[in-house]
Design an enzyme around this catalytic site. Structure first.
Site, PDB file in Angstrom:
ATOM      1  N   ASP A  94       0.856  -1.189   0.000  1.00  0.00           N
ATOM      2  CA  ASP A  94       0.000   0.000   0.000  1.00  0.00           C
ATOM      3  C   ASP A  94       0.887   1.233   0.000  1.00  0.00           C
ATOM      4  OD1 ASP A  94      -2.118   1.688   0.119  1.00  0.00           O
ATOM      5  OD2 ASP A  94      -2.689   1.227   2.177  1.00  0.00           O
ATOM      6  N   SER A  95       0.387   2.331  -0.560  1.00  0.00           N
ATOM      7  CA  SER A  95       1.215   3.532  -0.726  1.00  0.00           C
ATOM      8  C   SER A  95       1.391   4.322   0.554  1.00  0.00           C
ATOM      9  CB  SER A  95       0.596   4.434  -1.793  1.00  0.00           C
ATOM     10  OG  SER A  95      -0.700   4.873  -1.374  1.00  0.00           O
ATOM     11  N   GLY A  97      -1.306   6.141   1.836  1.00  0.00           N
ATOM     12  CA  GLY A  97      -2.289   7.222   1.848  1.00  0.00           C
ATOM     13  C   GLY A  97      -3.255   7.135   3.006  1.00  0.00           C
ATOM     14  N   ASP A 148      -2.615   8.276  -2.857  1.00  0.00           N
ATOM     15  CA  ASP A 148      -3.911   8.951  -3.003  1.00  0.00           C
ATOM     16  C   ASP A 148      -4.210   9.746  -1.748  1.00  0.00           C
ATOM     17  OD1 ASP A 148      -4.214   6.687  -1.392  1.00  0.00           O
ATOM     18  OD2 ASP A 148      -6.363   6.579  -1.819  1.00  0.00           O
ATOM     19  N   GLN A 190     -11.446   7.289  -6.357  1.00  0.00           N
ATOM     20  CA  GLN A 190     -11.943   7.996  -5.186  1.00  0.00           C
ATOM     21  C   GLN A 190     -13.273   8.665  -5.529  1.00  0.00           C
ATOM     22  OE1 GLN A 190     -11.048   8.031  -2.126  1.00  0.00           O
ATOM     23  NE2 GLN A 190      -8.993   7.136  -2.113  1.00  0.00           N
ATOM     24  N   GLY A 217     -11.434   4.741  -0.484  1.00  0.00           N
ATOM     25  CA  GLY A 217     -12.341   5.686   0.164  1.00  0.00           C
ATOM     26  C   GLY A 217     -13.596   5.078   0.725  1.00  0.00           C
ATOM     27  N   ASP A 267      -8.370  -7.062   1.229  1.00  0.00           N
ATOM     28  CA  ASP A 267      -7.431  -7.107   2.359  1.00  0.00           C
ATOM     29  C   ASP A 267      -8.107  -6.505   3.566  1.00  0.00           C
ATOM     30  OD1 ASP A 267      -5.966  -4.304   3.306  1.00  0.00           O
ATOM     31  OD2 ASP A 267      -6.892  -4.174   1.326  1.00  0.00           O
ATOM     32  N   CYS A 305     -13.660 -27.268  10.059  1.00  0.00           N
ATOM     33  CA  CYS A 305     -12.368 -26.700   9.691  1.00  0.00           C
ATOM     34  C   CYS A 305     -11.267 -27.728   9.937  1.00  0.00           C
ATOM     35  CB  CYS A 305     -12.102 -25.429  10.502  1.00  0.00           C
ATOM     36  SG  CYS A 305     -10.556 -24.608  10.101  1.00  0.00           S
ATOM     37  N   CYS A 307      -7.904 -26.784  10.031  1.00  0.00           N
ATOM     38  CA  CYS A 307      -6.670 -26.084  10.390  1.00  0.00           C
ATOM     39  C   CYS A 307      -6.058 -26.708  11.640  1.00  0.00           C
ATOM     40  CB  CYS A 307      -6.944 -24.596  10.613  1.00  0.00           C
ATOM     41  SG  CYS A 307      -7.907 -24.217  12.101  1.00  0.00           S
ATOM     42  N   CYS A 310      -8.102 -26.200  14.986  1.00  0.00           N
ATOM     43  CA  CYS A 310      -9.296 -27.032  15.162  1.00  0.00           C
ATOM     44  C   CYS A 310      -8.944 -28.506  15.296  1.00  0.00           C
ATOM     45  CB  CYS A 310     -10.244 -26.821  13.981  1.00  0.00           C
ATOM     46  SG  CYS A 310     -10.890 -25.136  13.858  1.00  0.00           S
ATOM     47  N   HIS A 336      -6.809 -19.902  12.705  1.00  0.00           N
ATOM     48  CA  HIS A 336      -8.126 -20.406  12.309  1.00  0.00           C
ATOM     49  C   HIS A 336      -8.890 -19.381  11.473  1.00  0.00           C
ATOM     50  CE1 HIS A 336     -12.197 -21.984  12.473  1.00  0.00           C
ATOM     51  NE2 HIS A 336     -12.571 -20.798  12.916  1.00  0.00           N
TER      52      HIS A 336
END
Length: 631
Positions: A94-95, A97, A148, A190, A217, A267, A305, A307, A310, A336
Site C-alpha cells: 500500500d502507498s 495514503g 492517493d 476515489q 475511500g 485485504d 475446519c 486447520c 481445530c 483459524h
C-alpha cells in the site's frame, strides 16, 4: 503490455461475480483472493510457515511503516522484502495514503505531497507520489499502489471533489515515477459517497495504463448499504480486462457482497485483530472464546475446519488462553480465522466455476450474519444508575404518582408536588408547627380580655365574622390613633422582673399569645416591651416592617411581627425562635406571609425566594413548639 496479465476464467449468471487469475513476479494468484495484512513485513501472531499452511497466496505490506522502520536502505541491502522476510510468494504494498489520512493533527497536505513527523524518531518526512513509488521499488513488491488522498466517505461534495482531483494528478505522477520497473501498479478510484464523482474518477483512472484498478475511500464512515451501493457503482464503470481491488474491506459478509458485485481482491486486519480479542469465525457463527460457556467444552473450535487449531485444541483450552492473555491464543485463533477466510474464497470461486454463485450467495449471506448457533449469547444490558438531577441544594425526584417534584436536600421538603396545595400547606405548616393549637390558645386568651382592657394592653379591638361556614378573625379597620405613653424606665424594669406564673406556663407550653405575654410583663406597650431586652435602645422605636406583614389581619399577627422583626432578642423573649440574627430577606418575609395568610403551597413561596438576586435562603424545620422559620 500489462505487467500483470489477467484472465477471467468464468462469470456466473444473475451476478457480476467472476473467477479469474493473474501472474506476478513471484507466482500466480487465483481470484477471488484475500490478502492477509502484514503491515510491518509480518502478519501479527503468524509465521511464514503458518501463513502458507492456511493457504495465503498474497501478503500486503505498508509503505508508510516500512519507510520509517527499517527504512529503504535495509531493503536495498537485502534485495527486497521477499528475502528480508523469507516469503517467496507475491506481495502487494500500500502507498501509505490511508496512514497519512489517520494522522490529521501531525501532517500537512499540499500539491507536492504529505509532510509528517516520524513516530519512531520525530524526524520530518515528505511522502510524495515519487518518493512513495521509490520506496515501493526498494521494497520490491509485486504490486505497487499509487499515492492517493483518502478522506472520510461522508465528506461534502466540494471536499471530495478536491481530494479526487488531487488523487488523479498524483496518479499521473506515480505512473511517470515507475519508469521501466517490472512491478505492476494499481490506480485508485476515489469520490467518497457521491455518484457523480465516483463515475468521473472511474473513467479517469480506467483511461490510464494501470495494471489493475482499486476502489478506495470506503469503509471509512459510510453505512453498510452505502458501501454496497458505491462498490457496485464503481465496478460497473471499470473495465473487465483488469483485476479489481476493494481496499480495506472487510468482514466475511462484506467480502461475499463485494464478490457478488464483481470485485476480485480484498485485504483487511479483521482476522488478526478480532483474534487478539478472542473472537473466531466459524461455520456455526461468530464465537467469543472469552465466554464462560466454553470453559468445559471439549469440542474443537469449528468441526468443519481442518486447520491446526481445530485439529489439536479444544474450546476450553482456547478459553483458558484468552482469559490468561496468552500470546498463543492470538496465534491459534488468527490461524483459524485466516483458514476460514481462505476457505470462503475457495468456496466462492468453486461456486462461480459451477455457475451457481447466485444460489450460493443467497444461502451463505444468511449463514454469515448469524451468531453462535450452539450457544447464542444474549448480552446483558446493565441498567445505568439513575441519579436525580441536582442543582445546588435541590434535586428532582419522582413522586408516588409518577410526577417529577423538586426536593430540598438539606431539609427533605418536596416542592411542586402532586399533593393539593391546601393539604400540603396544612401538613407542613399547620400540623408540624402546631400553629392551629397556638392560635386557638391565643384566641381564647384574647376572648377573655375585654376590649377596654385590650386597649389598655396596647392591643387592637377584634371582632368575629362568620363567612362560608368558617370562623375568621379579622382586624378592625381602624387603629387606635392615640397610644398610651411609654412607661418610665423604672416602671419598665419593674414590670420586666414581675412575670406572672400564667405567662410562664404559656411559654413552657409553646402557646405564644401576645396579650398573655403583655400581661406577663405588666401590660407594657410594644415599645416598652421591645426595649426591655435591649436597655441601650430605651425609647427607640423598632424599624418599620414591610407593609404586607405589618398590615396582616388574623390571629397571631403579633407573633408573626415578632418573627419578622429585626430585633432577634425581642422575638426570642416572646417565644419565637429566629434561626439567624441577621434581618430576614424581603423575599423570605413575603413568601412566609403568603403561606400563613392565604394557605398557598410551599412551591409558591420558594418561587418567590428563587427570584431574588441575593443568596438563597434554606428553610429549616423547627420541631416541637417552634415555628417553621427561615434564615
Amino acid at each position: 503490455m500489462s505487467r500483470l496479465p489477467f484472465t477471467v476464467d468464468r462469470t456466473t449468471p444473475n451476478s457480476r461475480a467472476r473467477a479469474g487469475r493473474f501472474r506476478t513476479l513471484h507466482g500466480e494468484v487465483l481470484t477471488p483472493v484475500f490478502m492477509p495484512v502484514g503491515t510491518q513485513a509480518t502478519v501479527k501472531g503468524q509465521t511464514v510457515d503458518s501463513l502458507k499452511a492456511v493457504g495465503s497466496s498474497v501478503l500486503l505490506a505498508n509503505t508508510y511503516h516500512l519507510l520509517l522502520r527499517p527504512g529503504p536502505e535495509v531493503f536495498k541491502k537485502f534485495g527486497g522484502i521477499h528475502r528480508f522476510m523469507n516469503w517467496d510468494r507475491p506481495v502487494l504494498t500500500d502507498s501509505g495514503g490511508f496512514q497519512i489520512f489517520s494522522l490529521p493533527g501531525s501532517r500537512a497536505m499540499n500539491e507536492e505531497g504529505a509532510r509528517f513527523k516520524s513516530y519512531v524518531d520525530g524526524q520530518e518526512h515528505l511522502l510524495s507520489p515519487e518518493s512513495s513509488i521509490a520506496m515501493q521499488r526498494a521494497i520490491g513488491s509485486d504490486i505497487m499502489m499509487v499515492l492517493d488522498q483518502c478522506i472520510p466517505s461522508t465528506a461534502p461534495f466540494e471536499q471530495a471533489k478536491a481530494a479526487m482531483e488531487l488523487t488523479h494528478r498524483w496518479a499521473v505522477r506515480s505512473l511517470a515515477a515507475r519508469g521501466d520497473s517490472p512491478q505492476a501498479l494499481f490506480g485508485i478510484v476515489q469520490g467518497a459517497c457521491h455518484e457523480e464523482l465516483r463515475r468521473q474518477s472511474a473513467r479517469f483512472i480506467s483511461g490510464l495504463p494501470f495494471d489493475g484498478l482499486a476502489i478506495g475511500g470506503l469503509a471509512v464512515g459510510e453505512t453498510q448499504e452505502e458501501r454496497y451501493k458505491f462498490t457496485e457503482l464503481a465496478t460497473e464503470c471499470l473495465p473487465e480486462d483488469r483485476p479489481r481491488y476493494l481496499m480495506g474491506v472487510g468482514t466475511p459478509l462484506d467480502i461475499l457482497e463485494a464478490v457478488h458485485r464483481g470485485v476480485d481482491m480484498f485485504d483487511c486486519i479483521i482476522p488478526s485483530q478480532l483474534a487478539q480479542r478472542g473472537t473466531a469465525f466459524t461455520s456455526h457463527g461468530k464465537l467469543h472464546c472469552r465466554r464462560t460457556v466454553y470453559k468445559f467444552s471439549e469440542e474443537p473450535l469449528d468441526a468443519a475446519c481442518d486447520c491446526q487449531t481445530c485439529r489439536e485444541y479444544s474450546r476450553a483450552y482456547l478459553h483458558h488462553l484468552v482469559k490468561a492473555d496468552e500470546l498463543l491464543a492470538w496465534h491459534l485463533i488468527t490461524t483459524h480465522n485466516l483458514a476460514y477466510y481462505h476457505r470462503l474464497m475457495r468456496e466462492m470461486r468453486e461456486s462461480i466455476l459451477r455457475g451457481d454463485f447466485a444460489e450460493y450467495h443467497a444461502r451463505k449471506r444468511l449463514e454469515l450474519a448469524r451468531p453462535d448457533d450452539d450457544n447464542p449469547s444474549t448480552p446483558e444490558v446493565k441498567p445505568k444508575p439513575k441519579r436525580a438531577p441536582r442543582l445546588g441544594d435541590y434535586e428532582i425526584v419522582t413522586g408516588i404518582h409518577g410526577a417529577s417534584c423538586i426536593r430540598q436536600i438539606s431539609s427533605g421538603e418536596i416542592m411542586h408536588s402532586v399533593t393539593p396545595p391546601s393539604e400540603e400547606a396544612n401538613a407542613l405548616y399547620i400540623a408540624q408547627s402546631q400553629l392551629a393549637a397556638r392560635l386557638r390558645a391565643s384566641e381564647e386568651t384574647r376572648n377573655d380580655t375585654p376590649d377596654d382592657e385590650a386597649r389598655d394592653l396596647g392591643c387592637r379591638p377584634r371582632r368575629r365574622v362568620e363567612r362560608d361556614g368558617r370562623d375568621r378573625v379579622l382586624r378592625a379597620s381602624t387603629r387606635r390613633k392615640q397610644r398610651r405613653p411609654a412607661a418610665a424606665p423604672a416602671d419598665r424594669e419593674l414590670r420586666v422582673r414581675s412575670r406572672s406564673a400564667h405567662a410562664r406556663d404559656h411559654e413552657e407550653s409553646g402557646v405564644f399569645s401576645a396579650s398573655a405575654t403583655r400581661r406577663a410583663h405588666g401590660a407594657a406597650p410594644r415599645r416598652a416591651l421591645a426595649a426591655r431586652v435591649r436597655p441601650t435602645r430605651v425609647g427607640a422605636a423598632p424599624r418599620r416592617l414591610p407593609r404586607k406583614v405589618s398590615g396582616h389581619a388574623g390571629a397571631g399577627s403579633d407573633f408573626l411581627r415578632s418573627v419578622f422583626s429585626e430585633d432577634r432578642h425581642t422575638a426570642m423573649d416572646r417565644g419565637a425562635v429566629c434561626a439567624h440574627p441577621r434581618p430576614l430577606r424581603r423575599q423570605t418575609r413575603r413568601a412566609l406571609h403568603l403561606l400563613v395568610r392565604h394557605g398557598r403551597s410551599r412551591g409558591t413561596a420558594h418561587r418567590g425566594l428563587l427570584r431574588g438576586r441575593r443568596r438563597r435562603h434554606r428553610p429549616e424545620v423547627l420541631h416541637d413548639h417552634r415555628l417553621h422559620a427561615y434564615r
